[in-house]
Design a protein around this motif. Structure first.
Motif, PDB file in Angstrom:
ATOM      1  N   TRP A   8       8.870  -7.335  14.053  1.00  0.00           N
ATOM      2  CA  TRP A   8       8.022  -6.336  14.703  1.00  0.00           C
ATOM      3  C   TRP A   8       8.630  -4.943  14.629  1.00  0.00           C
ATOM      4  N   HIS A   9       9.940  -4.843  14.708  1.00  0.00           N
ATOM      5  CA  HIS A   9      10.591  -3.545  14.569  1.00  0.00           C
ATOM      6  C   HIS A   9      10.261  -2.949  13.195  1.00  0.00           C
ATOM      7  N   ALA A  10      10.398  -3.747  12.151  1.00  0.00           N
ATOM      8  CA  ALA A  10      10.106  -3.274  10.798  1.00  0.00           C
ATOM      9  C   ALA A  10       8.634  -2.892  10.658  1.00  0.00           C
ATOM     10  N   PHE A  11       7.744  -3.725  11.171  1.00  0.00           N
ATOM     11  CA  PHE A  11       6.313  -3.434  11.077  1.00  0.00           C
ATOM     12  C   PHE A  11       5.972  -2.124  11.782  1.00  0.00           C
ATOM     13  N   CYS A  12       6.489  -1.949  12.986  1.00  0.00           N
ATOM     14  CA  CYS A  12       6.198  -0.727  13.736  1.00  0.00           C
ATOM     15  C   CYS A  12       6.805   0.494  13.060  1.00  0.00           C
ATOM     16  N   MET A  13       7.942   0.311  12.398  1.00  0.00           N
ATOM     17  CA  MET A  13       8.535   1.417  11.653  1.00  0.00           C
ATOM     18  C   MET A  13       7.583   1.863  10.545  1.00  0.00           C
ATOM     19  N   ALA A  14       7.028   0.905   9.830  1.00  0.00           N
ATOM     20  CA  ALA A  14       6.075   1.245   8.769  1.00  0.00           C
ATOM     21  C   ALA A  14       4.840   1.918   9.342  1.00  0.00           C
ATOM     22  N   GLU A  15       4.325   1.355  10.407  1.00  0.00           N
ATOM     23  CA  GLU A  15       3.119   1.909  11.018  1.00  0.00           C
ATOM     24  C   GLU A  15       3.365   3.291  11.612  1.00  0.00           C
ATOM     25  N   ALA A  16       4.623   3.596  11.929  1.00  0.00           N
ATOM     26  CA  ALA A  16       4.978   4.923  12.435  1.00  0.00           C
ATOM     27  C   ALA A  16       5.204   5.906  11.288  1.00  0.00           C
ATOM     28  N   GLY A  17       5.106   5.429  10.039  1.00  0.00           N
ATOM     29  CA  GLY A  17       5.164   6.315   8.893  1.00  0.00           C
ATOM     30  C   GLY A  17       6.394   6.215   8.026  1.00  0.00           C
TER      31      GLY A  17
END
Length: 128
Positions: free
Chosen positions: A75-84
């Motif tokens: 989830w950390h990695a996914f949210c990092m991507a979604e944050a740009g």
């Protein structure tokens, strides 16, 4: 009302820390829920930061190979991507894939998910 849930969890975290301590399983669960509802409310940078802290906490308390730690890393990695930051997400997934393979095996659905995410964010980072 995901924003309302996020706000309730944000208020609950300090109480859990004060009463149960920062390493108690119930405290870590509330922190996890806060991160999730932060993402669901659309604050991906906030969720990225919340998951980053949760990864550190879960690694310290449960160990690097615990399923909850691996889940938080995903989830950390996914949210990092979604944050740009797709390159940052790619790098996090590159570190997560061998751990999932080692812990769960190469054919486990959770392993295949992070392999797919690594491919996705590798392609997106190269396209930028």
């Amino acid at each position: 009302d995901v924003a309302g849930a996020r706000d309730l969890y944000a208020g609950l975290v300090p109480d859990r820390v004060r009463v149960l301590g920062p390493d108690h399983p119930d405290t870590l669960h509330v922190v996890s829920q806060l991160a999730r509802y932060t993402a669901d409310a659309g604050d991906m940078a906030g969720a990225r930061d919340a998951y980053a802290g949760l990864v550190g906490d879960r690694t310290r308390v449960l160990g690097a190979d615990h399923p909850d730690t691996l889940f938080a890393r995903d989830w950390h990695a996914f949210c990092m991507a979604e944050a740009g930051d797709v390159a940052g997400a790619r790098d996090l997934y590159a570190g997560l894939v061998p751990d999932r393979v080692r812990v769960l095996g190469p054919d486990h659905p959770d392993t295949l998910h992070v392999v797919n995410q690594l491919a996705r964010y590798t392609a997106e980072a190269e396209a930028q």
